[in-house]
Design an enzyme around this catalytic site. Structure first.
Site, PDB file in Angstrom:
ATOM      1  N   GLY A   1       0.779  -1.239   0.000  1.00 50.93           N
ATOM      2  CA  GLY A   1       0.000   0.000   0.000  1.00 50.93           C
ATOM      3  C   GLY A   1       0.804   1.280   0.000  1.00 50.93           C
TER       4      GLY A   1
ATOM      5  CD  GLU B   1       1.358  -9.457   1.514  1.00 52.36           C
ATOM      6  OE1 GLU B   1       1.318 -10.620   1.916  1.00 52.36           O
ATOM      7  OE2 GLU B   1       0.336  -8.760   1.325  1.00 52.36           O
ATOM      8  N   PRO B   2       4.876  -4.901  -0.841  1.00 49.42           N
ATOM      9  CG  PRO B   2       7.039  -4.051  -1.118  1.00 49.42           C
ATOM     10  CD  PRO B   2       6.251  -5.093  -0.356  1.00 49.42           C
ATOM     11  N   GLY B   3       3.675  -3.600  -3.908  1.00 50.42           N
ATOM     12  CA  GLY B   3       3.498  -3.899  -5.321  1.00 50.42           C
ATOM     13  C   GLY B   3       3.759  -2.644  -6.139  1.00 50.42           C
ATOM     14  NE  ARG B   4      -0.457   2.199  -5.814  1.00 51.54           N
ATOM     15  CZ  ARG B   4      -1.623   2.132  -6.465  1.00 51.54           C
ATOM     16  NH1 ARG B   4      -1.714   2.604  -7.678  1.00 51.54           N
ATOM     17  NH2 ARG B   4      -2.684   1.592  -5.887  1.00 51.54           N
TER      18      ARG B   4
ATOM     19  CE1 TYR C   1      -9.491   1.535  -8.813  1.00 51.65           C
ATOM     20  CE2 TYR C   1      -7.528   1.765 -10.162  1.00 51.65           C
ATOM     21  CZ  TYR C   1      -8.415   0.971  -9.466  1.00 51.65           C
ATOM     22  OH  TYR C   1      -8.214  -0.382  -9.437  1.00 51.65           O
TER      23      TYR C   1
ATOM     24  CB  CYS D   1     -16.458   2.251 -29.082  1.00 52.79           C
ATOM     25  SG  CYS D   1     -16.226   2.548 -30.807  1.00 52.79           S
TER      26      CYS D   1
ATOM     27  CE1 TYR E   1      -2.292  -3.763  -8.322  1.00 52.66           C
ATOM     28  CE2 TYR E   1      -1.190  -1.732  -7.706  1.00 52.66           C
ATOM     29  CZ  TYR E   1      -1.581  -3.016  -7.409  1.00 52.66           C
ATOM     30  OH  TYR E   1      -1.259  -3.564  -6.180  1.00 52.66           O
TER      31      TYR E   1
HETATM   32  N1  LLP Z   1      -1.035  -7.106  -0.323  1.00 51.23           N
HETATM   33  C1  LLP Z   1      -2.374  -7.273  -0.464  1.00 51.23           C
HETATM   34  C2  LLP Z   1      -3.044  -8.254   0.370  1.00 51.23           C
HETATM   35  C3  LLP Z   1      -3.071  -6.512  -1.412  1.00 51.23           C
HETATM   36  O1  LLP Z   1      -4.383  -6.678  -1.536  1.00 51.23           O
HETATM   37  C4  LLP Z   1      -2.383  -5.579  -2.218  1.00 51.23           C
HETATM   38  C5  LLP Z   1      -3.072  -4.784  -3.224  1.00 51.23           C
HETATM   39  C6  LLP Z   1      -0.998  -5.449  -2.036  1.00 51.23           C
HETATM   40  C7  LLP Z   1      -0.356  -6.221  -1.075  1.00 51.23           C
HETATM   41  C8  LLP Z   1      -0.164  -4.488  -2.835  1.00 51.23           C
HETATM   42  O2  LLP Z   1      -0.547  -3.164  -2.658  1.00 51.23           O
HETATM   43  P1  LLP Z   1       0.357  -1.995  -3.297  1.00 51.23           P
HETATM   44  O3  LLP Z   1       1.678  -1.985  -2.582  1.00 51.23           O
HETATM   45  O4  LLP Z   1       0.499  -2.280  -4.738  1.00 51.23           O
HETATM   46  O5  LLP Z   1      -0.452  -0.784  -3.050  1.00 51.23           O
HETATM   47  N2  LLP Z   1      -5.773  -1.716  -8.941  1.00 51.23           N
HETATM   48  C9  LLP Z   1      -5.574  -0.692  -7.929  1.00 51.23           C
HETATM   49  C10 LLP Z   1      -4.791  -1.213  -6.757  1.00 51.23           C
HETATM   50  C11 LLP Z   1      -5.401  -2.423  -6.091  1.00 51.23           C
HETATM   51  C12 LLP Z   1      -4.566  -2.945  -4.962  1.00 51.23           C
HETATM   52  C13 LLP Z   1      -5.044  -4.294  -4.536  1.00 51.23           C
HETATM   53  N3  LLP Z   1      -4.302  -4.905  -3.487  1.00 51.23           N
HETATM   54  C14 LLP Z   1      -4.896   0.509  -8.564  1.00 51.23           C
HETATM   55  O6  LLP Z   1      -4.633   0.493  -9.771  1.00 51.23           O
HETATM   56  O7  LLP Z   1      -4.667   1.510  -7.900  1.00 51.23           O
END
Ligand code: LLP
Length: 430
Positions: free
Chosen positions: A247, A289-292, A333, A360, A389
């Site tokens: 997050g 758990e960083p993703g973004r 969003y 379209c 994403y």
């Molecule tokens: N761990 C869990 C359990 C999660 O549900 C998520 C994201 C993450 C880690 C990674 O979060 P991050 O570090 O990437 O913020 N599609 C949306 C974001 C959805 C996030 C879902 N869960 C967007 O484009 O903003």
């Protein structure tokens, strides 16, 4: 736009030491470009923060939903990270490159029987249990394999993080996990302790996404430590690990002011150590758990400008050859991005336009009130911070093929995901 972009003598945007215009000549548009140093740098920053502030007693699991493809699991493995997967498809991709299964965290609020069996069969390190019914299925399937499944329980810690409603997950009104305040989470813990073929390793929370403050993470860590202490006093059971999810926010535009990643770990570590001492519980192994924040800023999408339509007194639409298919984040969003013309990156941004996609749908926009040099057909448009994403949420709506992904580093480029062909689009049609 006030960010440092690299521009060469020809006025072209440079990505990972490669001329963006040359990339489009080689691979076509739309094109996703990922900067490998940025990806690896972010991974290292997180990993090092665990060593520095938490005695190395933890693991960073890359949340692969942000951008999942074979090469990302290879890089995550190479950097010593684990991976968070949330579907059989992500797990399959990780498996296909031999990603170490003990470093997998398997999430999901509605896992199918097949997904649970796949996770168990492959001995994933942790399954994050979302609900009681799932706990029962994990136990039953693990028993069939004569195996004990390591699990965490997903908890809603009741933290209200300031982010878009669709990506807020820590509050009680969420489809994810067990609520703390209703006693549901404690019930789940008791059930998990006595459930055969299941070993309760840890508790897990994820409070939301694109969060720019340290405090909600510290609060979540404190609430979860209190819970770990309550578990110990009510049941005598010692929880070994704490997963704080992801997050962490990134910079899309100048409105965003991301916190340096190590600061999260520093603050969270201090809070956990204090709680552990005050409440007389062990310091848990930690997972993040960083993703973004691993891939977001590493990505840039390149498009070719086509139609430019000026509606006097209203607005000017600049249309590009992609849109909501490759980047659905604006339509979902209203996400803001920084834009520039990659072939005239040093030109002054003296017009304000709406950037539209080619689908379209009137809502198929990539940005409104975008400052750009006057764009004309054939210009190359770059959208920054599209690494997270975008590809992972892409669709071939209108049968526009999903674009390829190219990795750049030190002046070299390599294809890591092929673009869909028209043939691919009809491959499964009967
Ligand atoms: N761990 C869990 C359990 C999660 O549900 C998520 C994201 C993450 C880690 C990674 O979060 P991050 O570090 O990437 O913020 N599609 C949306 C974001 C959805 C996030 C879902 N869960 C967007 O484009 O903003």
């Amino acid at each position: 736009m006030d960010r440092n972009v690299k521009i060469n003598d020809e006025g072209h945007l440079m990505l990972g030491g490669v001329d963006a215009v040359k990339l489009t000549e080689k691979y076509g548009t739309p094109l996703y470009v990922m900067d490998e140093d940025a990806v690896r740098g972010a991974m290292r920053a997180y990993r090092d923060s665990i060593d520095r502030f938490y005695d190395g007693n933890g693991m960073i699991c890359y949340a692969s939903k942000a951008f999942s493809c074979k090469e990302m699991y290879r890089i995550a493995e190479d950097e010593g990270l684990g991976a968070d997967v949330v579907s059989g498809g992500e797990l399959y991709t990780a498996l296909s490159v031999g990603f170490p299964m003990e470093r997998i965290c398997f999430h999901g609020n509605n896992k199918s029987d097949a997904e649970i069996k796949m996770a168990l069969y492959n001995r994933v390190g942790r399954i994050v249990v979302d609900n009681m019914e799932e706990l029962e299925r994990i136990s039953r399937f693990a028993d069939e394999l004569d195996y004990t499944a390591n699990v965490q329980l997903r908890v809603k810690p009741g933290i209200d993080a300031h982010t878009h409603q669709f990506i807020m997950t820590g509050q009680i009104d969420s489809k994810f996990g067990f609520a703390l305040e209703t006693g549901e989470a404690m019930e789940a813990v008791k059930k998990a302790i006595e459930t055969p073929s299941v070993r309760l390793l840890g508790v897990d929370c994820h409070i939301g996404s694109q969060i720019h403050e340290v405090t909600p993470f510290v609060k979540a860590a404190e609430v979860m430590m209190d819970f770990i202490a309550d578990i110990k006093s009510e049941t005598g059971y010692e929880i070994e690990e704490l997963d704080l999810g992801g997050g962490y926010g990134i910079r899309y535009t100048e409105d965003d002011d991301p916190v340096p990643y190590a600061e999260y770990m520093e603050a969270v570590s201090a809070a956990i150590h204090k709680k552990a001492a005050d409440l007389d519980v062990g310091v848990p192994f930690i997972l993040m758990e960083p993703g973004r924040s691993i891939v977001g800023e590493a990505g840039t999408t390149l498009y070719t400008v086509g139609a430019v339509k000026e509606i006097p007194g209203i607005r000017t639409y600049v249309s590009v050859d992609g849109g909501m298919g490759d980047n659905p984040r604006y339509i979902l969003y209203q996400s803001k991005y920084d834009f520039l013309l990659a072939n005239r990156a040093a030109d002054e941004a003296d017009t304000v336009v709406t950037v539209a996609g080619k689908c379209c749908e009137s809502g198929d926009l990539l940005g409104e009130n975008v400052s750009l040099p006057a764009a004309k057909a054939g210009d190359i448009m770059a959208v920054l911070s599209t690494g997270a994403y975008n590809y992972s949420m892409a669709s071939c709506y209108n049968r526009n093929p999903i674009p390829p992904v190219v990795m750049v580093q030190d002046g070299e480029d390599r294809l890591i995901v092929k673009g869909q062909s028209y043939e691919d689009l009809i491959r499964n049609d009967l």
